[in-house]
Scaffold this active site. Structure first.
Site, PDB file in Angstrom:
ATOM      1  N   VAL A 168      -5.390  -2.766  -0.396  1.00  0.00           N
ATOM      2  CA  VAL A 168      -6.447  -2.160   0.428  1.00  0.00           C
ATOM      3  C   VAL A 168      -7.445  -3.245   0.787  1.00  0.00           C
ATOM      4  O   VAL A 168      -7.884  -4.009  -0.074  1.00  0.00           O
ATOM      5  CB  VAL A 168      -7.189  -1.039  -0.337  1.00  0.00           C
TER       6      VAL A 168
ATOM      7  N   ASP B 225      -1.999   4.569   8.211  1.00  0.00           N
ATOM      8  CA  ASP B 225      -2.294   3.381   7.385  1.00  0.00           C
ATOM      9  C   ASP B 225      -3.577   3.603   6.577  1.00  0.00           C
ATOM     10  O   ASP B 225      -3.603   3.365   5.362  1.00  0.00           O
ATOM     11  CB  ASP B 225      -2.451   2.165   8.315  1.00  0.00           C
TER      12      ASP B 225
ATOM     13  N   GLY C 239      -4.687 -10.598   7.182  1.00  0.00           N
ATOM     14  CA  GLY C 239      -4.535 -12.022   7.457  1.00  0.00           C
ATOM     15  C   GLY C 239      -3.886 -12.691   6.260  1.00  0.00           C
ATOM     16  O   GLY C 239      -4.172 -12.336   5.114  1.00  0.00           O
TER      17      GLY C 239
ATOM     18  N   GLU D 115       0.494  -3.990  16.120  1.00  0.00           N
ATOM     19  CA  GLU D 115       1.944  -4.101  16.285  1.00  0.00           C
ATOM     20  C   GLU D 115       2.368  -3.435  17.591  1.00  0.00           C
ATOM     21  O   GLU D 115       1.605  -2.661  18.184  1.00  0.00           O
ATOM     22  CB  GLU D 115       2.635  -3.421  15.108  1.00  0.00           C
TER      23      GLU D 115
ATOM     24  N   LYS E 217       0.825  -1.225   0.000  1.00  0.00           N
ATOM     25  CA  LYS E 217       0.000   0.000   0.000  1.00  0.00           C
ATOM     26  C   LYS E 217       0.854   1.269   0.000  1.00  0.00           C
ATOM     27  O   LYS E 217       0.497   2.256  -0.637  1.00  0.00           O
ATOM     28  CB  LYS E 217      -0.987   0.028   1.166  1.00  0.00           C
TER      29      LYS E 217
ATOM     30  N   LYS F 118      -4.416   3.925   2.330  1.00  0.00           N
ATOM     31  CA  LYS F 118      -5.413   3.089   1.643  1.00  0.00           C
ATOM     32  C   LYS F 118      -6.470   3.953   0.968  1.00  0.00           C
ATOM     33  O   LYS F 118      -6.926   3.652  -0.145  1.00  0.00           O
ATOM     34  CB  LYS F 118      -6.064   2.128   2.639  1.00  0.00           C
TER      35      LYS F 118
ATOM     36  N   GLY G 263      -2.233 -10.236  18.443  1.00  0.00           N
ATOM     37  CA  GLY G 263      -1.624 -10.120  17.114  1.00  0.00           C
ATOM     38  C   GLY G 263      -2.396  -9.222  16.159  1.00  0.00           C
ATOM     39  O   GLY G 263      -2.128  -9.207  14.953  1.00  0.00           O
TER      40      GLY G 263
END
Ligand SMILES: NC(=O)c1ccc[n+]([C@@H]2O[C@H](COP(=O)([O-])OP(=O)(O)OC[C@H]3O[C@@H](n4cnc5c(N)ncnc54)[C@H](OP(=O)(O)O)[C@@H]3O)[C@@H](O)[C@H]2O)c1
Length: 401
Positions: free
Chosen positions: A108, A177, A278, A166, A81, A181, A163
């Site tokens: 995205v 982030d 994922g 981060e 991205k 996107k 998880g």
């Protein structure tokens, strides 16, 4: 991704190289023995492979590898991205100049096929609006505060231990982030080139469990929303927490799912919901791009995404209703003072909410405002920031109806 490719028997696609650093430590027994493992990207660029898949992430050395592949006459599939948000238009033109394809469907919303939809299924419409829940980390944290009424710090720790976040989650929490996107969605769906940094990003760090109590009183909940509306030559764009109706599509998105809504002049509204991250869902998106490019080789088909991109002025000056939450040291005259400032800036109060039972030294209450422009509200907020009874900065959220 490599595993899906190796397991899909009968496919015309053949994995030829895997390039990574320290490959000796990463070799897998299920990879066919004729696949070449290398840590030298140039070896891949010099080979006769038709398509290069870039899954390193970040700008360096991913950008050099992608440019090198396109210049060497190879098509590229990437999930990167940052690379597409910053250099997408340029790289699409480079691909077009070399008669090759650049696909970035996984960059995205991970496994949700919204980018292929924008670039193919909806390209016959004239889209003017895109809004989405694009960051699974923020959605996980906000929906956990909503369901368990836990503090922000506890929801973040839980997301990190599972998880979903981060160790340094700043890019997610502060909107970096999501705005990268949003820039990609604006490029693919609104044909508008946007530098991610030019989109205003507001953090979710200031959201408190009490905000969900007040939001619920207003029939709402809180989600990080990324939105872009193209009006004439201006792209109104913003990323940050917003109040959304609890029974709306956005309000119902739980945990780390992503949702993208598009608005078109002819086709109306569309919704895309699913796993935004994922390994497996993202790998499916990458393999799907790969199959699209491979089929295009034989059919002579490709997407035309490079020719009709234009630039626009970027503004965050949306006109919406607003939620203002204060934490104050209780004393007489607070509401009168705030109302006086709002009136001086010609801002109309819609409602005043105060729940009983809080500590008088740090008392939360909420004022909602009738719709007004962001630029009309900011000077009033600056004036309020100097008030001596405030014990925390005022939290100001758009209310999207
Ligand atoms: N995972 C997701 O849910 C998801 C969702 C959407 C998009 N994406 C995107 O997909 C891409 C890959 O993500 P990922 O989660 O698979 O990341 P990852 O687990 O960190 O994998 C990246 C791989 O690239 C290797 N690498 C890093 N720098 C390199 C270099 N200079 N030369 C050679 N190899 C290098 C890494 O090696 P080391 O192991 O030695 O570091 C690692 O094997 C990123 O662009 C990411 O933003 C991921």
């Amino acid at each position: 991704m490599a595993k899906i490719l190796c397991e899909s028997g009968g496919s015309s696609l053949r994995l030829t190289h895997i390039c990574n650093r320290n490959v000796e430590r990463k070799k897998q027994p299920w990879v066919p023995s004729d696949v070449i493992w290398t840590d030298d990207a140039q070896m891949v660029l010099n080979s006769d492979a038709d398509i290069v898949i870039e899954l390193i992430g970040g700008l360096h050395p991913a950008e050099q590898i992608v440019r090198g592949a396109l210049q060497a006459g190879k098509s590229v599939v990437t999930a990167n991205k940052q690379l597409i948000a910053r250099h997408g238009p340029d790289l699409l033109q480079l691909a077009a100049r070399h008669g090759r394809q650049l696909e970035f469907g996984a960059s995205v919303a991970g496994g949700v096929p919204v980018l292929p939809a924008l670039r193919t299924g909806l390209c016959g419409d004239r889209l003017h609006g895109i809004a989405g829940i694009l960051n699974g980390t923020c959605n996980y944290i906000l929906s956990r505060i909503e369901s368990a009424r836990i503090p922000f710090s506890e929801a973040l720790e839980e997301a990190q231990s599972r998880g979903y976040a981060e160790a340094d989650a700043s890019e997610d929490l502060d909107g970096g982030d999501a705005r990268a996107k949003l820039a990609i969605l604006a490029l693919a769906g609104l044909h508008t080139q946007v530098a991610p940094e030019s989109v205003r990003a507001r953090t979710i760090r200031a959201i408190d469990a009490v905000d969900f109590d007040y939001a619920a009183e207003l029939g709402c909940t809180i989600r990080q929303i990324s939105r872009a509306d193209l009006k004439g030559n201006t792209l109104f764009a913003d990323v940050g927490p917003c109040l959304v109706p609890a029974d709306s599509p956005f309000g119902r998105v739980q945990r780390n799912l992503n949702l993208v809504l598009t608005s078109g002049q002819y086709g109306g509204d569309m919704a895309f919901l699913g796993a935004g991250a994922g390994g497996d869902p993202t790998a499916v998106a990458v393999v799907s791009d790969l199959m699209f490019v491979a089929e295009g080789f034989s059919a002579g088909r490709k997407r035309d995404a490079a020719s009709n991109v234009s630039t626009a002025g970027i503004s965050s000056d949306f006109e919406t209703a607003w939620y203002l939450r204060f934490f104050v040291r209780d004393q007489p005259g607070i509401v009168a003072r705030l109302a006086e400032i709002l009136a001086a800036h010609r801002l109309n109060i819609d409602a005043l909410l105060q729940k009983p039972g809080f500590d008088k030294a740090s008392l939360p209450f909420v004022i909602t405002l009738e719709p007004c422009r962001d630029t009309q509200l900011q000077p009033a907020l600056e004036q309020m920031a100097g008030l001596d009874f405030s014990v925390r900065p005022c939290l100001c959220l758009p209310i999207l109806r």
